[in-house]
Motif scaffolding. Structure first.
Motif, PDB file in Angstrom:
ATOM      1  N   GLY A  75      12.747  11.755 115.713  1.00  0.00           N
ATOM      2  CA  GLY A  75      11.744  12.808 117.446  1.00  0.00           C
ATOM      3  C   GLY A  75      13.048  12.359 118.198  1.00  0.00           C
ATOM      4  N   ILE A  99       8.425  17.482 117.302  1.00  0.00           N
ATOM      5  CA  ILE A  99       7.687  16.790 116.272  1.00  0.00           C
ATOM      6  C   ILE A  99       5.968  17.299 116.844  1.00  0.00           C
ATOM      7  N   SER A 147       8.325   8.918 113.360  1.00  0.00           N
ATOM      8  CA  SER A 147       8.662  10.438 115.171  1.00  0.00           C
ATOM      9  C   SER A 147       8.680   9.628 115.360  1.00  0.00           C
ATOM     10  N   ASN A 150       4.655  10.639 119.241  1.00  0.00           N
ATOM     11  CA  ASN A 150       4.181  11.085 120.554  1.00  0.00           C
ATOM     12  C   ASN A 150       2.862  11.680 120.512  1.00  0.00           C
TER      13      ASN A 150
END
Length: 221
Positions: A75, A99, A147, A150
């Motif tokens: 990410g 992502i 990632s 988020n």
């Protein structure tokens, strides 16, 4: 550290048709923006995710697509080449580097397929639904962690977990019932998600897939 509110920094959000920075800041629980004036290292130790990323960066350094690999695996889009970023924007594929639900679902599908392949070595009485779902869930969890976890990835992971739980419990809801209930649970879990544009884009995308699948099924049937 100088801190200013997102309301001040997002004054351009009041322009008609402009980017609503204030709304996004509230949706992702970042109402304040900080600016570092000076800093010094207090602890040189790094977390496991950063160690893995450093190792991968060394391994893929000779590759021309290293920036894409870092974006999809961790990410991290800060190292994306300007010309490549422009190309993605012009072709409408920039969202593939963020992502979200598509990537989390593919990770879970990879884990599920791996588990199904392993089950060929099992006796018939040990072959069931839980092992592929569990391995798929673990794979998705690891990918969310890699990632950077988020908000869109966490939202997709939560929805995927709810869906897997329903399948594991044998609850026979229609796709539309699952869709509506997952949206409801997501909003109960985090009411501020209602301000997220990516949430509603994801919901509309899934609704389109359900509608298209049901229409295709009716035509074939």
């Amino acid at each position: 550290m100088a801190v200013k509110s997102a309301i001040q920094s997002g004054s351009q959000s009041f322009k008609s048709g402009g980017y609503d920075q204030q709304r996004r800041a509230i949706a992702i629980h970042q109402p304040l923006i900080g600016q570092v004036k000076s800093a010094k290292v207090l602890d040189e130790s790094i977390e496991l995710r950063q160690k893995l990323m450093n190792r991968v960066q060394q391994f893929i350094a000779p590759l021309a697509t290293k920036d894409i690999i870092l974006a999809l695996a961790f990410g991290e889009r800060g190292g994306m080449r300007p010309e490549r970023r422009t190309l993605f924007l012009q072709t409408g594929t920039a969202h593939l580097m963020a992502i979200s639900g598509l990537h989390i679902s593919l990770a879970a599908l990879f884990g599920w397929a791996l588990a199904r392949g392993i089950q060929y070595l099992f006796r018939n009485r040990y072959i069931g639904l839980w092992f592929p779902m569990l391995l798929g869930w673990i794979t998705a969890t690891l990918y969310v962690w890699l990632s950077g976890a988020n908000p869109p990835a966490l939202r997709a992971f939560l929805a995927l977990s709810i869906w897997m739980l329903l399948r594991g419990k044998g609850i026979n809801w229609t796709p539309w019932q699952v869709w509506l209930r997952i949206i409801t649970l997501l909003l109960i879990f985090d009411p501020l998600m209602i301000l997220s544009d990516s949430l509603w884009l994801s919901c509309l995308a899934v609704a389109g897939l359900i509608f298209g699948f049901n229409g295709f099924h009716c035509l074939v049937g």
